[in-house]
Design a protein around this motif. Structure first.
Motif, PDB file in Angstrom:
ATOM      1  N   LEU A 169       0.848  -1.171  -0.122  1.00 24.93           N
ATOM      2  CA  LEU A 169       0.093   0.126  -0.037  1.00 24.93           C
ATOM      3  C   LEU A 169       0.728   1.282   0.051  1.00 24.93           C
ATOM      4  CD1 LEU A 169      -2.774  -1.099   2.693  1.00 24.93           C
ATOM      5  CD2 LEU A 169      -3.141  -0.637   0.098  1.00 24.93           C
ATOM      6  N   GLY A 170       1.673   1.142   0.728  1.00 23.44           N
ATOM      7  CA  GLY A 170       2.890   2.157   0.799  1.00 23.44           C
ATOM      8  C   GLY A 170       3.366   2.566  -0.739  1.00 23.44           C
ATOM      9  N   ASN A 171       3.801   1.494  -1.128  1.00 17.31           N
ATOM     10  CA  ASN A 171       4.396   1.570  -2.546  1.00 17.31           C
ATOM     11  C   ASN A 171       3.481   2.305  -3.489  1.00 17.31           C
ATOM     12  OD1 ASN A 171       7.018   0.581  -1.746  1.00 17.31           O
ATOM     13  ND2 ASN A 171       6.103  -1.452  -2.633  1.00 17.31           N
ATOM     14  N   LEU A 172       2.247   1.985  -3.441  1.00 13.81           N
ATOM     15  CA  LEU A 172       0.977   2.305  -4.322  1.00 13.81           C
ATOM     16  C   LEU A 172       0.875   3.773  -4.071  1.00 13.81           C
ATOM     17  CD1 LEU A 172      -2.439   0.413  -4.732  1.00 13.81           C
ATOM     18  CD2 LEU A 172      -2.288   2.836  -4.126  1.00 13.81           C
ATOM     19  N   LEU A 173       0.764   4.204  -2.750  1.00  9.97           N
ATOM     20  CA  LEU A 173       0.334   5.649  -2.570  1.00  9.97           C
ATOM     21  C   LEU A 173       1.608   6.684  -2.821  1.00  9.97           C
ATOM     22  CD1 LEU A 173      -1.344   5.150   0.830  1.00  9.97           C
ATOM     23  CD2 LEU A 173      -2.322   5.828  -1.063  1.00  9.97           C
ATOM     24  N   ARG A 174       3.060   5.855  -2.812  1.00 13.97           N
ATOM     25  CA  ARG A 174       4.071   6.870  -2.945  1.00 13.97           C
ATOM     26  C   ARG A 174       4.239   7.231  -4.562  1.00 13.97           C
ATOM     27  NH1 ARG A 174       5.878   4.489   1.603  1.00 13.97           N
ATOM     28  NH2 ARG A 174       7.013   2.896   0.461  1.00 13.97           N
ATOM     29  N   ASP A 175       3.713   6.371  -5.295  1.00 11.65           N
ATOM     30  CA  ASP A 175       3.739   6.249  -6.945  1.00 11.65           C
ATOM     31  C   ASP A 175       3.205   7.392  -7.512  1.00 11.65           C
ATOM     32  OD1 ASP A 175       4.385   5.766  -9.349  1.00 11.65           O
ATOM     33  OD2 ASP A 175       3.203   3.937  -9.630  1.00 11.65           O
ATOM     34  N   PRO A 176       3.736   8.352  -8.113  1.00 12.88           N
ATOM     35  CA  PRO A 176       3.471   9.665  -8.499  1.00 12.88           C
ATOM     36  C   PRO A 176       2.597   9.461  -9.957  1.00 12.88           C
ATOM     37  CG  PRO A 176       5.661   9.500  -8.890  1.00 12.88           C
ATOM     38  CD  PRO A 176       5.363   8.386  -8.043  1.00 12.88           C
ATOM     39  N   SER A 177       2.775   8.445 -10.488  1.00 14.74           N
ATOM     40  CA  SER A 177       2.099   8.145 -11.941  1.00 14.74           C
ATOM     41  C   SER A 177       0.782   8.072 -11.971  1.00 14.74           C
ATOM     42  CB  SER A 177       2.692   6.871 -12.709  1.00 14.74           C
ATOM     43  OG  SER A 177       2.362   5.715 -11.718  1.00 14.74           O
ATOM     44  N   TRP A 178       0.042   7.575 -11.000  1.00 16.65           N
ATOM     45  CA  TRP A 178      -1.558   7.264 -11.098  1.00 16.65           C
ATOM     46  C   TRP A 178      -1.972   8.801 -10.446  1.00 16.65           C
ATOM     47  CZ3 TRP A 178      -4.305   7.883  -6.581  1.00 16.65           C
ATOM     48  CH2 TRP A 178      -3.571   7.592  -5.396  1.00 16.65           C
ATOM     49  N   GLN A 179      -1.312   9.279  -9.748  1.00 17.91           N
ATOM     50  CA  GLN A 179      -1.586  10.635  -9.070  1.00 17.91           C
ATOM     51  C   GLN A 179      -1.566  11.541 -10.082  1.00 17.91           C
ATOM     52  OE1 GLN A 179       0.334  11.573  -5.367  1.00 17.91           O
ATOM     53  NE2 GLN A 179       0.412   9.414  -5.069  1.00 17.91           N
ATOM     54  N   GLU A 180      -0.721  11.751 -10.806  1.00 19.51           N
ATOM     55  CA  GLU A 180      -0.583  12.786 -12.230  1.00 19.51           C
ATOM     56  C   GLU A 180      -1.622  12.483 -13.058  1.00 19.51           C
ATOM     57  OE1 GLU A 180       3.606  12.112 -13.815  1.00 19.51           O
ATOM     58  OE2 GLU A 180       4.234  12.748 -11.996  1.00 19.51           O
ATOM     59  N   PHE A 181      -2.051  11.106 -13.364  1.00 18.86           N
ATOM     60  CA  PHE A 181      -3.188  10.823 -14.443  1.00 18.86           C
ATOM     61  C   PHE A 181      -4.444  11.411 -13.719  1.00 18.86           C
ATOM     62  CE2 PHE A 181      -6.584   8.269 -15.739  1.00 18.86           C
ATOM     63  CZ  PHE A 181      -6.331   8.282 -17.117  1.00 18.86           C
ATOM     64  N   LEU A 182      -4.561  11.523 -12.458  1.00 14.18           N
ATOM     65  CA  LEU A 182      -5.677  11.832 -11.805  1.00 14.18           C
ATOM     66  C   LEU A 182      -5.808  13.276 -11.878  1.00 14.18           C
ATOM     67  CD1 LEU A 182      -6.528   9.986  -8.421  1.00 14.18           C
ATOM     68  CD2 LEU A 182      -7.991  10.007 -10.403  1.00 14.18           C
ATOM     69  N   ARG A 183      -4.716  14.101 -11.740  1.00 11.98           N
ATOM     70  CA  ARG A 183      -4.545  15.561 -11.609  1.00 11.98           C
ATOM     71  C   ARG A 183      -4.739  16.040 -13.084  1.00 11.98           C
ATOM     72  NH1 ARG A 183      -0.548  14.802  -7.390  1.00 11.98           N
ATOM     73  NH2 ARG A 183       1.062  14.595  -9.052  1.00 11.98           N
ATOM     74  N   ASN A 184      -4.396  15.322 -13.847  1.00 11.67           N
ATOM     75  CA  ASN A 184      -4.282  15.884 -15.588  1.00 11.67           C
ATOM     76  C   ASN A 184      -5.671  15.676 -16.306  1.00 11.67           C
ATOM     77  OD1 ASN A 184      -1.718  16.980 -14.958  1.00 11.67           O
ATOM     78  ND2 ASN A 184      -0.741  15.119 -15.596  1.00 11.67           N
TER      79      ASN A 184
END
Length: 184
Positions: A169-184
């Protein structure tokens, strides 16, 4: 003398109790920030495992499978909702952007022997994001193992599987790739 040692070892393994409960309740400690500030989405956790067995105990030809005593998908949903909200995300059930966390594998496989046990833990989660402009998916996984003498202590198995789940879960949450997809 050998008879007494053998008899006591057999007595120890014969006294193993059925698993009364097996709980996987991970926690995530993620620093509060605003990196998902203004991002709104629905969050779902799906259990895609072929069976609900989380602790699998193999003793020769005999295999017993035990589910968690708690609602594992709901536990993960609550933990992730809390962690993502602390990052500024607005998590609700009515958003058009849907983030799904799929539980593909989350289990402790214990091989029980007369004088020892070996446990192999496997966790695999996938983030799937669906929105009008496209989709995103990425898997995160981890493995661990431990062994010990004689009977398996299910509390140790719970702890080790929880720790591995928290790492994934920590690896998942720290990964910026899916967060960037959500922000863009």
């Amino acid at each position: 003398m050998r008879f007494l040692v053998l008899a006591s070892m057999l007595a120890l393994t014969a006294c193993s109790n059925p698993v009364p409960s097996f709980i996987v309740a991970p926690q995530v400690f993620w620093n509060q920030s605003n990196q998902l500030n203004g991002v709104a989405f629905s969050l779902n956790v799906q259990d895609n495992r072929p069976s609900n067995g989380t602790l699998i105990m193999r003793d020769g030809d005999k295999v017993n499978s035990y589910p968690t005593s708690n609602n594992l998908p709901q536990q993960l949903q609550d933990v992730l909702t809390d962690a993502l909200s602390k990052q500024g995300a607005q998590v609700s059930g009515a958003e058009p952007v849907v983030v799904t966390i799929q539980i593909n594998q989350l289990e402790a496989n214990a091989e029980l022997r007369t004088v020892e046990h070996i446990v192999k833990n496997n966790v695999e989660l996938t983030v799937l994001i669906e929105r009008e402009s496209g989709s995103f998916n990425k898997s995160y996984s981890g493995k661990s193992s431990f062994s010990g003498p004689f009977k398996l202590d299910t509390a140790v198995a719970e702890r080790e599987l929880r720790v591995l789940t928290e790492q994934v879960l920590g690896n998942l949450l720290r990964d910026p790739s899916w967060q960037e997809f959500l922000r863009n």
